[in-house]
Every structure is written in structure tokens, then in C-alpha cells.
Write a protein that holds these residues in place. Structure first.
Motif, PDB file in Angstrom:
ATOM      1  N   ARG A 281       0.709  -1.107  -0.079  1.00 33.44           N
ATOM      2  CA  ARG A 281      -0.288   0.164   0.303  1.00 33.44           C
ATOM      3  C   ARG A 281       1.143   1.586  -0.406  1.00 33.44           C
ATOM      4  O   ARG A 281       0.306   1.926   0.997  1.00 33.44           O
ATOM      5  N   GLY A 282       2.260   1.111  -0.526  1.00 30.98           N
ATOM      6  CA  GLY A 282       2.849   2.953  -0.537  1.00 30.98           C
ATOM      7  C   GLY A 282       4.043   2.364   0.192  1.00 30.98           C
ATOM      8  O   GLY A 282       4.951   3.621   0.207  1.00 30.98           O
ATOM      9  N   ASN A 283       3.571   1.883   1.524  1.00 31.94           N
ATOM     10  CA  ASN A 283       4.289   1.530   2.356  1.00 31.94           C
ATOM     11  C   ASN A 283       6.018   0.895   2.751  1.00 31.94           C
ATOM     12  O   ASN A 283       5.826  -0.472   1.828  1.00 31.94           O
ATOM     13  N   ASP A 284       6.931   0.907   3.231  1.00 34.55           N
ATOM     14  CA  ASP A 284       8.088   0.279   2.511  1.00 34.55           C
ATOM     15  C   ASP A 284       8.232   0.715   3.556  1.00 34.55           C
ATOM     16  O   ASP A 284       9.073   1.360   4.627  1.00 34.55           O
ATOM     17  N   ALA A 285       9.392  -1.221   4.629  1.00 32.21           N
ATOM     18  CA  ALA A 285       9.853  -1.011   6.333  1.00 32.21           C
ATOM     19  C   ALA A 285      10.923  -1.940   5.489  1.00 32.21           C
ATOM     20  O   ALA A 285      10.401  -3.306   5.769  1.00 32.21           O
ATOM     21  N   VAL A 286      11.889  -1.933   6.905  1.00 31.63           N
ATOM     22  CA  VAL A 286      13.101  -3.211   7.007  1.00 31.63           C
ATOM     23  C   VAL A 286      12.783  -3.078   8.638  1.00 31.63           C
ATOM     24  O   VAL A 286      12.276  -2.171   9.409  1.00 31.63           O
ATOM     25  N   VAL A 287      12.024  -3.905   8.784  1.00 23.88           N
ATOM     26  CA  VAL A 287      12.060  -5.265  10.178  1.00 23.88           C
ATOM     27  C   VAL A 287      13.051  -5.867  10.895  1.00 23.88           C
ATOM     28  O   VAL A 287      13.101  -6.796   9.894  1.00 23.88           O
ATOM     29  N   ALA A 288      13.651  -5.684  11.904  1.00 25.55           N
ATOM     30  CA  ALA A 288      14.466  -6.755  12.373  1.00 25.55           C
ATOM     31  C   ALA A 288      14.410  -6.319  14.162  1.00 25.55           C
ATOM     32  O   ALA A 288      13.967  -5.200  14.629  1.00 25.55           O
ATOM     33  N   GLY A 289      13.761  -8.057  14.736  1.00 27.11           N
ATOM     34  CA  GLY A 289      13.223  -7.588  16.070  1.00 27.11           C
ATOM     35  C   GLY A 289      11.928  -6.935  16.024  1.00 27.11           C
ATOM     36  O   GLY A 289      11.773  -6.634  17.488  1.00 27.11           O
ATOM     37  N   GLY A 290      11.214  -6.073  15.243  1.00 22.17           N
ATOM     38  CA  GLY A 290      10.127  -5.081  15.658  1.00 22.17           C
ATOM     39  C   GLY A 290       8.610  -6.234  15.108  1.00 22.17           C
ATOM     40  O   GLY A 290       8.838  -7.363  14.843  1.00 22.17           O
TER      41      GLY A 290
ATOM     42  N   PRO B 167      -1.748  -6.758  -2.588  1.00 22.01           N
ATOM     43  CA  PRO B 167      -0.976  -6.929  -3.599  1.00 22.01           C
ATOM     44  C   PRO B 167       0.567  -6.607  -1.592  1.00 22.01           C
ATOM     45  O   PRO B 167       0.351  -5.711  -1.201  1.00 22.01           O
ATOM     46  N   SER B 168       1.447  -7.685  -2.018  1.00 20.00           N
ATOM     47  CA  SER B 168       2.566  -7.098  -1.158  1.00 20.00           C
ATOM     48  C   SER B 168       3.940  -8.027  -1.488  1.00 20.00           C
ATOM     49  O   SER B 168       3.780  -8.931  -2.375  1.00 20.00           O
ATOM     50  N   GLU B 169       4.584  -7.471  -1.382  1.00 18.82           N
ATOM     51  CA  GLU B 169       6.033  -8.125  -1.727  1.00 18.82           C
ATOM     52  C   GLU B 169       7.197  -7.828  -0.171  1.00 18.82           C
ATOM     53  O   GLU B 169       7.001  -7.157   0.311  1.00 18.82           O
ATOM     54  N   GLY B 170       7.678  -9.220  -0.135  1.00 19.53           N
ATOM     55  CA  GLY B 170       8.980  -9.581   1.076  1.00 19.53           C
ATOM     56  C   GLY B 170      10.020  -9.974   0.184  1.00 19.53           C
ATOM     57  O   GLY B 170      10.086 -10.635  -0.215  1.00 19.53           O
ATOM     58  N   GLU B 171      11.065  -9.113   1.080  1.00 20.55           N
ATOM     59  CA  GLU B 171      12.245  -9.928   1.516  1.00 20.55           C
ATOM     60  C   GLU B 171      13.503 -10.399   2.467  1.00 20.55           C
ATOM     61  O   GLU B 171      13.447  -9.505   3.192  1.00 20.55           O
TER      62      GLU B 171
ATOM     63  N   ARG C 195       4.747  -0.869   8.298  1.00 17.57           N
ATOM     64  CA  ARG C 195       5.386   0.431   8.883  1.00 17.57           C
ATOM     65  C   ARG C 195       6.101  -0.448  10.001  1.00 17.57           C
ATOM     66  O   ARG C 195       5.232  -1.302  10.988  1.00 17.57           O
ATOM     67  N   GLY C 196       7.298  -0.431  10.527  1.00 15.68           N
ATOM     68  CA  GLY C 196       7.407  -0.890  11.627  1.00 15.68           C
ATOM     69  C   GLY C 196       7.485  -0.623  12.827  1.00 15.68           C
ATOM     70  O   GLY C 196       7.233   0.743  13.023  1.00 15.68           O
ATOM     71  N   LEU C 197       7.011  -1.815  13.533  1.00 13.74           N
ATOM     72  CA  LEU C 197       6.287  -1.039  14.816  1.00 13.74           C
ATOM     73  C   LEU C 197       7.156  -1.785  15.824  1.00 13.74           C
ATOM     74  O   LEU C 197       7.434  -3.539  15.320  1.00 13.74           O
ATOM     75  N   ALA C 198       7.149  -1.063  16.785  1.00  9.01           N
ATOM     76  CA  ALA C 198       8.721  -1.533  18.092  1.00  9.01           C
ATOM     77  C   ALA C 198       7.732  -1.976  19.123  1.00  9.01           C
ATOM     78  O   ALA C 198       6.494  -2.055  19.645  1.00  9.01           O
ATOM     79  N   ALA C 199       8.761  -3.085  19.338  1.00  5.74           N
ATOM     80  CA  ALA C 199       8.797  -4.561  20.313  1.00  5.74           C
ATOM     81  C   ALA C 199       9.340  -4.445  21.417  1.00  5.74           C
ATOM     82  O   ALA C 199       8.847  -5.662  21.856  1.00  5.74           O
TER      83      ALA C 199
END
Length: 351
Positions: free
Chosen positions: A95-104, A113-117, A148-152
Motif C-alpha cells: 500500500r505504498g509503504n516500505d519498512a525494514v523490520v528486525a526484532g520488531g 498485493p505485497s512484496e517481501g524480502e 510500517r515498522g512497529l516497535a516491540a
């Protein structure tokens, strides 16, 4: 009580990535996957049925995923997937958003539709799969959080993440009724967490609060199906509302509240009658376990719903191939419901 499948169980090493692609597309959702590690690909997929939600853990060698509108049309579970990345890092676009998530945490919608790597080496994520209609938050507001990256690591995010980790580790050893109660808690924690990401949860409109109340009642019903005292009046009393208010809440639901209780009880009895390990138990014993006090009434309701008698269904199930059974039996496993008016601590709702 959960299922676990590992790539090592696949015979030929060169077949492992193909197995993973098929497993994800069949058991989660249709998606196109690619990898540079097909020759030494490793993965594991676990699944835990929590009633209203499911918990999946995916660990794999680096992959790239792409879910197009064609994939969505081919198969859509209509889930919101709230994932905790516990190892490695992933890039998510939707949906036009892009995030890199590690530990979150990161939220995605299977209907878009979506894409992931996967970035770097082995990646693991714990995913709570939430039916969209079970989330008591306005869809247009939830959409703001997609990809969106969300803090954990603090507040409600840390509590929710710790609960997911505990469910992953301890859940497979819990009884089915415990898992359903844990599923209700997981959903409540997810709602609180997402609402806080959107602002003060008290700002939620009346419609959203009504949806939340209905979903809490649905979960309460699922947790107490074995109680013969589970009636609309008992549910209204338990949730501090009038019977009229309860009926009003269900005006726009597919089933009335009485029909909802009956259908759920029939589904549980239908599943138990098909289980080979329960073949020695009388039909009426299984019916009573799910709140049917009358053998005649149960048989009549069963035949109206399924077109055959309970005994005929049990007999025909003995000839059903094992692979035709549901891949996770936790949802339909033996459950001895509470007797008398006592309800489980599965759920409550505000007045």
C-alpha cells in the motif's frame, strides 16, 4: 496440539524449496517465492490453532516473495497478519509503504498485493493471523499501519511480543480449551497494541466498540460451548447488558445468537464424531460434551444441518482417508465443557 513440518522431512534436497513454496501457497496464501539458496534450502513451518486466531512460525533461508492481485483473486484468507521478526531482517512493501523490520513487528493484509524480502541469512517470524472481521478497529484506520515498522521493545508492543514468544514455546503443550482462551487473549493484546499505534483507544467510534463487543461475545461462546447453561440470557448477564441490547448487537450478524450457539456446538460434535480415538464413546456422550441435553434434539438438529444422522456420519468417517482430515486437530480436540452455570474466564465485555 500444533503441527510442525520441516524441510529436512522432504526426501531429496532439491525438492525442499518446491515443498516450501507449495506449503506456503496452500496453507497460508498464494504467493510467488524465489531464492538463491534452492540447492541448500532449509525451512520449517509450525501452526497452532487458537480458535479465533492462528499462530504460525516460519523459519527459512533467504527468500523473496511477491503477492500480486492475481494471487489475491486466486486465494485470500482475508487475514491481517501481525508478524514478530525474531531472527534476521525482512523488507516489507504494501500500500505504498516500505519498512525494514528486525526484532520488531509489522502488519500486512492478505487482501492487498505485497512484496517481501529476507535480508541477510536465516529469517524467522512468528505470525498472528487475525481474521479481518475479528479485529474491532475501523479498517481505514488499520490500513495506515500496513507495512510500517512497529516497535516491540517497550509498552504494549513488548507485552504482545513476549506473549507471542510464550505461545510459540508453550502452546503446543496446552489443551485445546486452553489454546482457545489464549487465542482470545492474543487477539485482545493485538487490538490494544494496534489501537495505541493509532492513538488513544478511547477515541474509537461507537461502531468499532460495538464490533469489539460482538467479537468478545463470539469468543465467549466458543470458550463455553460445553456448558448447557449457555443461553442468550446467561450471555447478556455475563456481559452486563440487557437481553434486548444483546439481540440488537446481533441484528446485522449472519446468524442470531441462538443459531450461532447451536451451529458451533454442531460443528464441534460433528468433528468429534469423526475422530477415531473417540469411536468408543457413545454419540450422546459427545453430544452432551457440547451442551446438548437431549439425544433426540441433538439427532434432529444434526440431521437438519448435515443431511445424515450422527451415527451415519460416524460410520462414513471411518472410510475417510487420513489426509482428508484437517491438518491441525487442536481446534476439534476433546474438550470437557464446564457443568452447571459456571463459565470459563475466556472473555468479558464492557457494558
Amino acid at each position: 496440539m500444533g503441527s510442525l513440518v520441516e524441510s529436512e522431512a522432504v526426501g531429496a534436497r532439491e525438492d525442499r524449496f518446491a515443498w516450501f513454496c507449495q506449503t506456503v501457497s496452500n496453507e497460508v496464501m498464494p504467493v510467488m517465492l524465489s531464492t538463491r539458496h534452492a540447492a541448500d534450502f532449509r525451512a520449517s513451518v509450525t501452526d497452532l490453532d487458537l480458535g479465533v486466531v492462528r499462530l504460525s512460525t516460519l523459519a527459512c533461508s533467504p527468500v523473496v516473495s511477491r503477492r500480486t492481485s492475481v494471487h489475491v483473486r486466486r486465494g485470500d484468507p482475508e487475514h491481517l497478519q501481525l508478524a514478530l521478526v525474531t531472527q534476521g531482517a525482512v523488507r516489507i512493501s504494501q500500500r505504498g509503504n516500505d519498512a525494514v523490520v528486525a526484532g520488531g513487528l509489522v502488519l500486512t493484509d492478505t487482501s492487498r498485493p505485497s512484496e517481501g524480502e529476507c535480508i541477510g541469512g536465516q529469517v524467522e517470524s512468528v505470525v498472528l493471523q487475525i481474521p479481518r472481521q475479528a479485529l474491532a478497529l475501523a479498517p481505514d484506520r488499520v490500513d495506515r499501519l500496513l507495512a510500517r515498522g512497529l516497535a516491540a521493545d517497550a509498552g504494549a508492543g513488548a507485552i504482545f511480543a513476549d506473549f507471542l514468544r510464550t505461545l510459540r514455546a508453550r502452546g503446543p503443550h496446552c489443551r485445546p480449551e486452553e489454546l482457545r482462551a489464549m487465542g482470545s487473549i492474543a487477539l485482545d493484546l493485538a487490538v490494544v497494541f494496534l489501537a495505541q499505534q493509532l492513538g488513544d483507544p478511547r477515541e474509537a467510534p461507537a461502531e468499532a466498540r460495538a464490533r469489539e463487543t460482538v467479537q468478545r461475545i463470539h469468543r465467549f461462546i466458543e470458550n463455553n460451548l460445553g456448558d448447557p447453561g449457555l443461553t442468550p440470557q446467561a450471555i447478556a448477564d455475563r456481559h452486563n447488558m440487557s437481553l434486548r441490547r444483546l439481540y440488537t448487537l446481533f441484528d446485522d450478524q449472519p446468524l442470531s445468537i441462538s443459531a450461532r450457539i447451536r451451529q458451533s456446538r454442531l460443528e464441534r460434535a460433528h468433528a468429534d464424531l469423526a475422530r477415531g480415538e473417540l469411536s468408543g464413546q457413545p454419540v450422546q456422550a459427545i453430544a452432551a460434551r457440547w451442551g446438548f441435553a437431549s439425544a433426540t434434539g441433538f439427532s434432529r438438529a444434526f440431521r437438519e444441518a448435515y443431511g445424515i444422522t450422527p451415527t451415519e456420519h460416524r460410520a462414513s468417517s471411518r472410510t475417510t482417508p487420513p489426509h482428508a482430515e484437517h491438518r491441525n486437530t487442536a481446534h476439534h480436540a476433546h474438550h470437557r465443557g464446564p457443568r452447571g452455570p459456571k463459565f470459563s474466564a475466556g472473555d468479558t465485555a464492557p457494558a
